[in-house]
Design a protein around this motif. Structure first.
Motif, PDB file in Angstrom:
ATOM      1  N   ASN A 193       0.827  -1.213   0.000  1.00 14.84           N
ATOM      2  CA  ASN A 193       0.000   0.000   0.000  1.00 14.84           C
ATOM      3  C   ASN A 193       0.860   1.261   0.000  1.00 14.84           C
ATOM      4  O   ASN A 193       0.509   2.249  -0.642  1.00 14.84           O
ATOM      5  CB  ASN A 193      -0.947   0.022   1.199  1.00 14.84           C
ATOM      6  CG  ASN A 193      -2.135  -0.908   1.002  1.00 14.84           C
ATOM      7  OD1 ASN A 193      -2.305  -1.510  -0.046  1.00 14.84           O
ATOM      8  ND2 ASN A 193      -2.942  -1.029   2.025  1.00 14.84           N
ATOM      9  N   LYS A 194       1.976   1.232   0.725  1.00 19.52           N
ATOM     10  CA  LYS A 194       2.872   2.395   0.746  1.00 19.52           C
ATOM     11  C   LYS A 194       3.438   2.661  -0.645  1.00 19.52           C
ATOM     12  O   LYS A 194       3.555   3.813  -1.060  1.00 19.52           O
ATOM     13  CB  LYS A 194       4.001   2.177   1.752  1.00 19.52           C
ATOM     14  CG  LYS A 194       3.555   2.263   3.187  1.00 19.52           C
ATOM     15  CD  LYS A 194       4.717   2.099   4.131  1.00 19.52           C
ATOM     16  CE  LYS A 194       4.228   2.165   5.567  1.00 19.52           C
ATOM     17  NZ  LYS A 194       5.313   2.016   6.524  1.00 19.52           N
ATOM     18  N   ILE A 219       0.575   4.170  -2.821  1.00 18.50           N
ATOM     19  CA  ILE A 219       0.326   5.576  -2.473  1.00 18.50           C
ATOM     20  C   ILE A 219       1.482   6.448  -2.935  1.00 18.50           C
ATOM     21  O   ILE A 219       1.275   7.545  -3.450  1.00 18.50           O
ATOM     22  CB  ILE A 219       0.063   5.738  -0.960  1.00 18.50           C
ATOM     23  CG1 ILE A 219      -1.268   5.082  -0.591  1.00 18.50           C
ATOM     24  CG2 ILE A 219       0.081   7.194  -0.552  1.00 18.50           C
ATOM     25  CD1 ILE A 219      -2.484   5.674  -1.307  1.00 18.50           C
ATOM     26  N   SER A 220       2.706   5.969  -2.779  1.00 23.08           N
ATOM     27  CA  SER A 220       3.868   6.723  -3.240  1.00 23.08           C
ATOM     28  C   SER A 220       3.778   6.961  -4.752  1.00 23.08           C
ATOM     29  O   SER A 220       4.029   8.072  -5.225  1.00 23.08           O
ATOM     30  CB  SER A 220       5.148   5.962  -2.902  1.00 23.08           C
ATOM     31  OG  SER A 220       6.271   6.629  -3.407  1.00 23.08           O
ATOM     32  N   LEU A 255       0.998   6.965  -6.545  1.00 27.79           N
ATOM     33  CA  LEU A 255      -0.123   7.885  -6.767  1.00 27.79           C
ATOM     34  C   LEU A 255       0.283   9.329  -6.491  1.00 27.79           C
ATOM     35  O   LEU A 255      -0.096  10.243  -7.232  1.00 27.79           O
ATOM     36  CB  LEU A 255      -1.325   7.511  -5.900  1.00 27.79           C
ATOM     37  CG  LEU A 255      -2.097   6.255  -6.291  1.00 27.79           C
ATOM     38  CD1 LEU A 255      -3.178   5.941  -5.260  1.00 27.79           C
ATOM     39  CD2 LEU A 255      -2.696   6.392  -7.681  1.00 27.79           C
ATOM     40  N   MET A 256       1.055   9.525  -5.432  1.00 28.46           N
ATOM     41  CA  MET A 256       1.503  10.874  -5.090  1.00 28.46           C
ATOM     42  C   MET A 256       2.404  11.438  -6.185  1.00 28.46           C
ATOM     43  O   MET A 256       2.279  12.613  -6.544  1.00 28.46           O
ATOM     44  CB  MET A 256       2.219  10.872  -3.741  1.00 28.46           C
ATOM     45  CG  MET A 256       1.281  10.653  -2.570  1.00 28.46           C
ATOM     46  SD  MET A 256       2.121  10.452  -0.989  1.00 28.46           S
ATOM     47  CE  MET A 256       2.756  12.102  -0.754  1.00 28.46           C
ATOM     48  N   PHE A 279      -4.080  12.292   0.499  1.00 26.43           N
ATOM     49  CA  PHE A 279      -3.288  11.085   0.276  1.00 26.43           C
ATOM     50  C   PHE A 279      -3.243  10.192   1.518  1.00 26.43           C
ATOM     51  O   PHE A 279      -3.200   8.968   1.391  1.00 26.43           O
ATOM     52  CB  PHE A 279      -1.894  11.428  -0.252  1.00 26.43           C
ATOM     53  CG  PHE A 279      -1.908  11.762  -1.713  1.00 26.43           C
ATOM     54  CD1 PHE A 279      -2.128  10.780  -2.666  1.00 26.43           C
ATOM     55  CD2 PHE A 279      -1.723  13.063  -2.142  1.00 26.43           C
ATOM     56  CE1 PHE A 279      -2.160  11.085  -4.026  1.00 26.43           C
ATOM     57  CE2 PHE A 279      -1.750  13.380  -3.495  1.00 26.43           C
ATOM     58  CZ  PHE A 279      -1.976  12.390  -4.437  1.00 26.43           C
ATOM     59  N   CYS A 291      -6.471   8.398   1.284  1.00 30.08           N
ATOM     60  CA  CYS A 291      -6.377   7.359   0.253  1.00 30.08           C
ATOM     61  C   CYS A 291      -5.635   6.137   0.775  1.00 30.08           C
ATOM     62  O   CYS A 291      -6.031   5.001   0.511  1.00 30.08           O
ATOM     63  CB  CYS A 291      -5.685   7.897  -0.994  1.00 30.08           C
ATOM     64  SG  CYS A 291      -6.700   9.038  -1.923  1.00 30.08           S
ATOM     65  N   TYR A 292      -4.567   6.386   1.514  1.00 32.60           N
ATOM     66  CA  TYR A 292      -3.805   5.280   2.098  1.00 32.60           C
ATOM     67  C   TYR A 292      -4.697   4.464   3.037  1.00 32.60           C
ATOM     68  O   TYR A 292      -4.709   3.240   2.999  1.00 32.60           O
ATOM     69  CB  TYR A 292      -2.585   5.823   2.850  1.00 32.60           C
ATOM     70  CG  TYR A 292      -1.779   4.751   3.542  1.00 32.60           C
ATOM     71  CD1 TYR A 292      -0.936   3.923   2.815  1.00 32.60           C
ATOM     72  CD2 TYR A 292      -1.861   4.562   4.920  1.00 32.60           C
ATOM     73  CE1 TYR A 292      -0.188   2.940   3.444  1.00 32.60           C
ATOM     74  CE2 TYR A 292      -1.128   3.578   5.548  1.00 32.60           C
ATOM     75  CZ  TYR A 292      -0.288   2.769   4.807  1.00 32.60           C
ATOM     76  OH  TYR A 292       0.437   1.780   5.415  1.00 32.60           O
ATOM     77  N   GLU A 293      -5.447   5.171   3.865  1.00 33.91           N
ATOM     78  CA  GLU A 293      -6.322   4.499   4.820  1.00 33.91           C
ATOM     79  C   GLU A 293      -7.465   3.757   4.136  1.00 33.91           C
ATOM     80  O   GLU A 293      -7.943   2.750   4.644  1.00 33.91           O
ATOM     81  CB  GLU A 293      -6.904   5.516   5.807  1.00 33.91           C
ATOM     82  CG  GLU A 293      -5.861   6.128   6.719  1.00 33.91           C
ATOM     83  CD  GLU A 293      -6.383   7.314   7.516  1.00 33.91           C
ATOM     84  OE1 GLU A 293      -7.482   7.841   7.192  1.00 33.91           O
ATOM     85  OE2 GLU A 293      -5.682   7.720   8.467  1.00 33.91           O
ATOM     86  N   LEU A 331      -7.435   2.629   0.856  1.00 32.87           N
ATOM     87  CA  LEU A 331      -7.020   1.889  -0.332  1.00 32.87           C
ATOM     88  C   LEU A 331      -7.675   0.516  -0.405  1.00 32.87           C
ATOM     89  O   LEU A 331      -8.039   0.050  -1.483  1.00 32.87           O
ATOM     90  CB  LEU A 331      -5.491   1.762  -0.366  1.00 32.87           C
ATOM     91  CG  LEU A 331      -4.886   1.315  -1.685  1.00 32.87           C
ATOM     92  CD1 LEU A 331      -5.284   2.244  -2.822  1.00 32.87           C
ATOM     93  CD2 LEU A 331      -3.366   1.279  -1.578  1.00 32.87           C
ATOM     94  N   LEU A 357      -9.461   8.606  -6.825  1.00 32.15           N
ATOM     95  CA  LEU A 357      -8.658   9.606  -6.122  1.00 32.15           C
ATOM     96  C   LEU A 357      -9.301  10.989  -6.226  1.00 32.15           C
ATOM     97  O   LEU A 357      -9.398  11.716  -5.226  1.00 32.15           O
ATOM     98  CB  LEU A 357      -7.243   9.620  -6.703  1.00 32.15           C
ATOM     99  CG  LEU A 357      -6.244  10.590  -6.107  1.00 32.15           C
ATOM    100  CD1 LEU A 357      -6.017  10.303  -4.634  1.00 32.15           C
ATOM    101  CD2 LEU A 357      -4.918  10.484  -6.860  1.00 32.15           C
TER     102      LEU A 357
END
Length: 183
Positions: free
Chosen positions: A3-4, A7-8, A10-11, A40, A43-45, A47, A60
């Motif tokens: 997930n990290k 998200i990375s 996506l960012m 973000f 989104c992480y939470e 996902l 998003l």
């Protein structure tokens, strides 16, 4: 750990776009940056809730729009005075030097006009003209009927024309706003 990484990615891919979207709501760079970080994190939470019924980008943007709208309804927003604009938000470096100043002035006038629109019109105009989403995609992102998108687009363009005409940017004859098909 996966997930990290997502998200990375996506960012890196959408961070600037989400910042611009956030800014279009709050008109303050610092607040927009804070909101972008919060989006973000959210989104992480969330996902694990992404079902793949739409693109990750649409998902998003939906989160970002909802978060910005929630912020505008919040007590904190009512106590904050939004000031300043991002001067280089929609500028282009591709124009010849002689025309660059005139283009920047025109873009600033149009950007300011868009920021004066009520949120429900601003988000449609922003997504359509600045992010180049189709009206159908905007309908999905905003979770509103396609006819509502079309109506808000038409009303938003009327308000833009009126605003720009009153400020002498337009001569009252109008301007060409249809850049692509409506579908």
């Amino acid at each position: 750990m996966e997930n990290k990484k997502v998200i990375s990615d996506l960012m890196k891919r959408y961070g600037t776009q989400i910042l611009h979207l956030s800014y279009s709501y709050v008109r303050d760079r610092q607040i927009a940056e804070d909101l972008t970080q919060e989006i973000f994190v959210k989104c992480y939470e969330k996902l694990h809730t992404f079902k793949g019924n739409s693109s990750i980008e649409t998902w998003l943007y939906r989160i970002a729009i909802n978060h910005c709208k929630d912020y505008l309804k919040s007590w904190q927003f009512r106590k904050v005075t939004a000031t300043g604009y991002i001067s280089s938000l929609f500028t282009s470096n591709e124009a010849p030097a002689e025309r660059k100043y005139l283009i920047k002035e025109e873009q600033t006038e149009i950007r300011d006009a868009v920021f004066h629109l009520p949120v429900k019109y601003r988000e449609i105009i922003f997504l359509y003209y600045f992010k180049e989403y189709s009206q159908k995609e905007i309908s999905e992102i905003c979770k509103i009927n396609l006819n509502t998108v079309k109506a808000r687009m038409a009303r938003g363009k009327e308000l833009l024309k009126k605003y720009l005409t009153e400020r002498g940017v337009l001569n009252g004859e109008g301007f060409e706003t249809d850049k692509k098909s409506n579908a």
